[in-house]
Design an enzyme around this catalytic site. Structure first.
Site, PDB file in Angstrom:
ATOM      1  N   ASP A   8       0.864  -1.184   0.000  1.00 47.32           N
ATOM      2  CA  ASP A   8       0.000   0.000   0.000  1.00 47.32           C
ATOM      3  C   ASP A   8       0.898   1.231   0.000  1.00 47.32           C
ATOM      4  O   ASP A   8       2.089   1.157   0.348  1.00 47.32           O
ATOM      5  CB  ASP A   8      -0.917   0.012   1.230  1.00 47.32           C
ATOM      6  CG  ASP A   8      -1.889   1.196   1.214  1.00 47.32           C
ATOM      7  OD1 ASP A   8      -2.423   1.511   0.133  1.00 47.32           O
ATOM      8  OD2 ASP A   8      -2.090   1.832   2.257  1.00 47.32           O
ATOM      9  N   SER A   9       0.309   2.359  -0.362  1.00 50.10           N
ATOM     10  CA  SER A   9       1.047   3.616  -0.296  1.00 50.10           C
ATOM     11  C   SER A   9       1.416   3.943   1.149  1.00 50.10           C
ATOM     12  O   SER A   9       2.367   4.676   1.388  1.00 50.10           O
ATOM     13  CB  SER A   9       0.190   4.740  -0.882  1.00 50.10           C
ATOM     14  OG  SER A   9      -1.058   4.774  -0.218  1.00 50.10           O
ATOM     15  N   TYR A  40      -0.669   8.564  -2.448  1.00 46.79           N
ATOM     16  CA  TYR A  40      -0.617   8.358  -3.894  1.00 46.79           C
ATOM     17  C   TYR A  40      -1.825   9.004  -4.584  1.00 46.79           C
ATOM     18  O   TYR A  40      -1.793   9.248  -5.786  1.00 46.79           O
ATOM     19  CB  TYR A  40      -0.645   6.859  -4.219  1.00 46.79           C
ATOM     20  CG  TYR A  40       0.673   6.128  -4.082  1.00 46.79           C
ATOM     21  CD1 TYR A  40       1.780   6.699  -3.450  1.00 46.79           C
ATOM     22  CD2 TYR A  40       0.809   4.842  -4.605  1.00 46.79           C
ATOM     23  CE1 TYR A  40       2.975   5.995  -3.338  1.00 46.79           C
ATOM     24  CE2 TYR A  40       1.995   4.145  -4.509  1.00 46.79           C
ATOM     25  CZ  TYR A  40       3.075   4.717  -3.861  1.00 46.79           C
ATOM     26  OH  TYR A  40       4.248   4.023  -3.765  1.00 46.79           O
ATOM     27  N   GLY A  41      -2.904   9.223  -3.811  1.00 55.27           N
ATOM     28  CA  GLY A  41      -4.177   9.680  -4.392  1.00 55.27           C
ATOM     29  C   GLY A  41      -4.062  10.841  -5.366  1.00 55.27           C
ATOM     30  O   GLY A  41      -4.643  10.806  -6.449  1.00 55.27           O
ATOM     31  N   CYS A  71      -3.751  -1.143  -2.262  1.00 58.75           N
ATOM     32  CA  CYS A  71      -4.061   0.276  -2.490  1.00 58.75           C
ATOM     33  C   CYS A  71      -4.962   0.422  -3.722  1.00 58.75           C
ATOM     34  O   CYS A  71      -4.613  -0.050  -4.811  1.00 58.75           O
ATOM     35  CB  CYS A  71      -2.742   0.998  -2.720  1.00 58.75           C
ATOM     36  SG  CYS A  71      -2.871   2.736  -3.082  1.00 58.75           S
ATOM     37  N   ASN A  72      -6.097   1.086  -3.544  1.00 62.94           N
ATOM     38  CA  ASN A  72      -6.988   1.304  -4.692  1.00 62.94           C
ATOM     39  C   ASN A  72      -6.331   2.156  -5.765  1.00 62.94           C
ATOM     40  O   ASN A  72      -6.495   1.907  -6.958  1.00 62.94           O
ATOM     41  CB  ASN A  72      -8.272   2.002  -4.238  1.00 62.94           C
ATOM     42  CG  ASN A  72      -9.246   1.038  -3.607  1.00 62.94           C
ATOM     43  OD1 ASN A  72     -10.103   0.482  -4.280  1.00 62.94           O
ATOM     44  ND2 ASN A  72      -9.108   0.801  -2.312  1.00 62.94           N
ATOM     45  N   THR A  73      -5.603   3.183  -5.330  1.00 70.11           N
ATOM     46  CA  THR A  73      -4.993   4.080  -6.310  1.00 70.11           C
ATOM     47  C   THR A  73      -3.960   3.320  -7.147  1.00 70.11           C
ATOM     48  O   THR A  73      -3.924   3.445  -8.381  1.00 70.11           O
ATOM     49  CB  THR A  73      -4.356   5.289  -5.596  1.00 70.11           C
ATOM     50  OG1 THR A  73      -5.317   5.853  -4.690  1.00 70.11           O
ATOM     51  CG2 THR A  73      -3.926   6.347  -6.582  1.00 70.11           C
ATOM     52  N   GLU A 156      -5.178   9.641   8.494  1.00 72.04           N
ATOM     53  CA  GLU A 156      -3.730   9.687   8.777  1.00 72.04           C
ATOM     54  C   GLU A 156      -3.429  10.526  10.013  1.00 72.04           C
ATOM     55  O   GLU A 156      -2.433  10.306  10.690  1.00 72.04           O
ATOM     56  CB  GLU A 156      -2.969  10.270   7.579  1.00 72.04           C
ATOM     57  CG  GLU A 156      -2.998   9.405   6.347  1.00 72.04           C
ATOM     58  CD  GLU A 156      -1.878   8.372   6.315  1.00 72.04           C
ATOM     59  OE1 GLU A 156      -0.844   8.596   6.950  1.00 72.04           O
ATOM     60  OE2 GLU A 156      -2.074   7.330   5.655  1.00 72.04           O
ATOM     61  N   CYS A 190     -11.337   2.944  -0.958  1.00 74.58           N
ATOM     62  CA  CYS A 190     -10.015   3.407  -0.523  1.00 74.58           C
ATOM     63  C   CYS A 190      -9.676   2.669   0.759  1.00 74.58           C
ATOM     64  O   CYS A 190     -10.546   2.495   1.632  1.00 74.58           O
ATOM     65  CB  CYS A 190     -10.041   4.911  -0.276  1.00 74.58           C
ATOM     66  SG  CYS A 190      -8.512   5.538   0.437  1.00 74.58           S
ATOM     67  N   THR A 191      -8.425   2.242   0.850  1.00 72.26           N
ATOM     68  CA  THR A 191      -8.002   1.427   1.998  1.00 72.26           C
ATOM     69  C   THR A 191      -8.246   2.090   3.351  1.00 72.26           C
ATOM     70  O   THR A 191      -8.427   1.407   4.345  1.00 72.26           O
ATOM     71  CB  THR A 191      -6.498   1.139   1.890  1.00 72.26           C
ATOM     72  OG1 THR A 191      -5.833   2.383   1.660  1.00 72.26           O
ATOM     73  CG2 THR A 191      -6.198   0.182   0.790  1.00 72.26           C
ATOM     74  N   HIS A 192      -8.190   3.427   3.387  1.00 73.08           N
ATOM     75  CA  HIS A 192      -8.342   4.127   4.667  1.00 73.08           C
ATOM     76  C   HIS A 192      -9.792   4.213   5.132  1.00 73.08           C
ATOM     77  O   HIS A 192     -10.051   4.452   6.302  1.00 73.08           O
ATOM     78  CB  HIS A 192      -7.827   5.566   4.545  1.00 73.08           C
ATOM     79  CG  HIS A 192      -6.344   5.678   4.523  1.00 73.08           C
ATOM     80  ND1 HIS A 192      -5.566   5.044   3.601  1.00 73.08           N
ATOM     81  CD2 HIS A 192      -5.499   6.371   5.329  1.00 73.08           C
ATOM     82  CE1 HIS A 192      -4.302   5.341   3.821  1.00 73.08           C
ATOM     83  NE2 HIS A 192      -4.234   6.144   4.864  1.00 73.08           N
TER      84      HIS A 192
HETATM   85  N1  DGL Z   1      -4.102   3.635  -0.231  1.00 69.59           N
HETATM   86  C1  DGL Z   1      -4.771   4.655  -0.996  1.00 69.59           C
HETATM   87  C2  DGL Z   1      -5.988   4.082  -1.707  1.00 69.59           C
HETATM   88  O1  DGL Z   1      -6.522   3.054  -1.330  1.00 69.59           O
HETATM   89  C3  DGL Z   1      -5.184   5.822  -0.148  1.00 69.59           C
HETATM   90  C4  DGL Z   1      -4.038   6.627   0.364  1.00 69.59           C
HETATM   91  C5  DGL Z   1      -3.285   7.352  -0.715  1.00 69.59           C
HETATM   92  O2  DGL Z   1      -3.834   8.280  -1.345  1.00 69.59           O
HETATM   93  O3  DGL Z   1      -2.122   7.001  -0.898  1.00 69.59           O
HETATM   94  O4  DGL Z   1      -6.444   4.670  -2.661  1.00 69.59           O
END
Ligand code: DGL
Length: 271
Positions: A8-9, A40-41, A71-73, A156, A190-192
């Site tokens: 993940d990011s 990463y978004g 990570c979705n992004t 975060e 999104c993971t968060h």
């Molecule tokens: N992990 C990212 C996602 O699932 C969210 C955090 C990021 O923007 O890096 O999209």
């Protein structure tokens, strides 16, 4: 050791790892968070692809036969290129999987109105990856997307139960539902966002289902492994988990405790 790599990011992918481990505790896991370069978004396709490929190469060097881009992004912007262009050149017998496809598979069973919403980072929304995957698997489903750029910083900064979280979650959920009142399912893309689940539930009408990805990604992975016995046989089974971060290890360990609900130790690496 050939652990399952989970990338993940930053911290968010730990919510996915938690579900995968609880379903399949027998395997070894190696988690890598690129905290030094998160989020990463808002980043471009090129950067997300470059950073994700570096992470994939690193996890392969550590012996991973299988990597989940939690990570979705990264799944939205880098997975396809890595699967199609890089993997055949690196090692065609290894696998890199993402979180978008299992989510899209799951939503087909959940929505009755066939109108769904998705909340995600700007990068995931603008990639239109969910729309593309949905068109392949469930062409009858209508999607409305909402970028929620404040949600990741809220999590975060441990503000997921604050008045600020109420303000932004309510604003974004209401805006999403206003675009299509027929929405009966919302993907937390999104993971968060599972850490904001209670807030999203508070501002979402009771008849609207919320899809948190970890559960579906873990089930999909279990199914994948049952269908790929050759790959499954190459995974080591020591029931361990190790944690790597590109930023401060102590800080990672304390945040990971929050995401995982258990104390962890982490090591710092550079990509
Ligand atoms: N992990 C990212 C996602 O699932 C969210 C955090 C990021 O923007 O890096 O999209």
């Amino acid at each position: 050791m050939s652990p399952i790599g989970v990338f993940d990011s930053g911290y968010g992918g730990l919510t996915v790892l938690r579900e995968i481990r609880s379903l399949m505790p027998q395997y070894d896991y190696l988690y890598l968070g690129d905290n030094a370069r998160a989020p990463y978004g808002p980043r471009s396709f090129e950067r997300v692809y470059e950073f994700t490929l570096q992470a994939v190469r690193y996890l392969f060097e550590q012996g991973c036969q299988l990597i989940i881009l939690a990570c979705n992004t990264a799944s939205a912007k880098a997975l396809r290129s890595i699967q199609q262009h890089d993997l055949p050149a690196i090692d065609a017998s290894r696998r890199v999987l993402g979180v978008v496809r299992p989510t899209v598979e799951a939503v087909g069973e959940l929505t009755h109105s066939r109108h769904i919403g998705i909340v995600a980072t700007q990068g995931t929304v603008s990639s239109r990856t969910y729309e593309l995957e949905m068109a392949k698997l469930h062409p009858d489903i209508v999607i409305s997307s909402r970028a929620c750029p404040m949600w990741v910083p809220l999590v975060e900064n441990y503000e997921f139960d604050s008045p600020g979280a109420d303000y932004f979650v309510r604003k974004d959920v209401e805006a999403l539902l206003a675009t299509d009142p027929a929405i009966d399912t919302i993907i937390l893309g999104c993971t968060h966002f599972p850490l904001l689940y209670n807030k999203v539930r508070t501002y979402t009408p009771a008849h609207v289902k919320l899809l948190s990805q970890g559960e579906y990604v873990s089930r999909s992975l279990a199914d994948y492994l049952s269908r790929h016995a050759d790959l499954e046989a190459r995974l080591s089974r020591g029931a361990t988990a190790r944690f790597l971060t590109t930023d401060d290890a102590l800080h990672f360990a304390s945040a990971a405790t929050l995401f995982l609900g258990q104390a962890v130790e982490a090591s710092q690496i550079s990509l």
